[in-house]
Design a protein around this motif. Structure first.
Motif, PDB file in Angstrom:
ATOM      1  N   MET A  57       0.814  -1.214   0.000  1.00 38.96           N
ATOM      2  CA  MET A  57       0.000   0.000   0.000  1.00 38.96           C
ATOM      3  C   MET A  57       0.851   1.268   0.000  1.00 38.96           C
ATOM      4  O   MET A  57       0.311   2.381   0.027  1.00 38.96           O
ATOM      5  N   GLY A  58       2.168   1.103  -0.066  1.00 32.24           N
ATOM      6  CA  GLY A  58       3.063   2.261  -0.118  1.00 32.24           C
ATOM      7  C   GLY A  58       3.031   3.109   1.141  1.00 32.24           C
ATOM      8  O   GLY A  58       3.190   4.324   1.071  1.00 32.24           O
ATOM      9  N   LYS A  59       2.857   2.488   2.300  1.00 33.53           N
ATOM     10  CA  LYS A  59       2.738   3.235   3.553  1.00 33.53           C
ATOM     11  C   LYS A  59       4.008   3.210   4.392  1.00 33.53           C
ATOM     12  O   LYS A  59       4.007   3.682   5.522  1.00 33.53           O
ATOM     13  N   PHE A  60       5.084   2.662   3.851  1.00 36.15           N
ATOM     14  CA  PHE A  60       6.343   2.622   4.595  1.00 36.15           C
ATOM     15  C   PHE A  60       6.872   4.040   4.746  1.00 36.15           C
ATOM     16  O   PHE A  60       6.819   4.838   3.821  1.00 36.15           O
ATOM     17  N   GLN A  61       7.373   4.374   5.932  1.00 36.06           N
ATOM     18  CA  GLN A  61       7.945   5.684   6.206  1.00 36.06           C
ATOM     19  C   GLN A  61       9.410   5.518   6.575  1.00 36.06           C
ATOM     20  O   GLN A  61       9.780   4.514   7.201  1.00 36.06           O
ATOM     21  N   PRO A  62      10.239   6.488   6.228  1.00 35.29           N
ATOM     22  CA  PRO A  62      11.639   6.428   6.680  1.00 35.29           C
ATOM     23  C   PRO A  62      11.666   6.427   8.210  1.00 35.29           C
ATOM     24  O   PRO A  62      10.994   7.232   8.850  1.00 35.29           O
ATOM     25  N   LEU A  63      12.420   5.520   8.782  1.00 33.44           N
ATOM     26  CA  LEU A  63      12.454   5.384  10.228  1.00 33.44           C
ATOM     27  C   LEU A  63      12.963   6.652  10.906  1.00 33.44           C
ATOM     28  O   LEU A  63      12.568   6.974  12.022  1.00 33.44           O
TER      29      LEU A  63
END
Length: 145
Positions: A57-63
């Motif tokens: 879903m393209g919801k990964f965020q840079p940590l």
């Protein structure tokens, strides 16, 4: 007209359905395995599935974009979740699902109390009556006469 997917009630009811299935599937699944090891297997499955969903879903965020307070409370939440799961699976191993699940749902009562104490939330008289009824219902279901 709004979609059911935009309704908190839809998602809360779906959560309740899946939580009930969790208890039934877990009770069957832990019959011949250590409850802690069963919790590990469950956690790995959740990790794999959620990783796939977040990536798809393209919801990964840079940590690095996550603030310190957010990290702290998400880590604390993760630790509490892990402890809850370990205790829940141990309880399911030792008791009947129809007794364990209602006691586990005393978390509803505790969330209401903690919400008032720590988050400044307000409950109406109707809210407090509901909390008391949930608590009484959980205890009633769990007691074996």
């Amino acid at each position: 007209m709004s979609s059911p997917l935009d309704s908190w009630l839809f998602w809360a009811l779906l959560s309740a359905v899946f939580a009930s299935l969790t208890a039934i599937f877990a009770k069957i699944g832990i019959a011949n395995i250590d409850s802690d090891f069963a919790t590990l297997i469950r956690t790995v499955v959740i990790l794999v599935v959620l990783t796939g969903i977040v990536l798809a879903m393209g919801k990964f965020q840079p940590l690095g974009s996550i603030g310190g307070k957010t990290w702290l409370f998400l880590v604390l939440s993760g630790l509490a979740t892990g402890a809850s799961w370990l205790a829940y699976f141990r309880a399911l191993k030792l008791g009947q699902a129809a007794q364990v699940a209602p006691v586990d749902k005393l978390s509803v009562v505790l969330v209401a109390i903690f919400g008032v104490l720590f988050l400044g939330e307000k409950l109406t008289l109707q809210g407090w009556v509901g909390v008391a009824l949930v608590g009484a219902g959980a205890v009633t279901l769990a007691i074996k006469l």
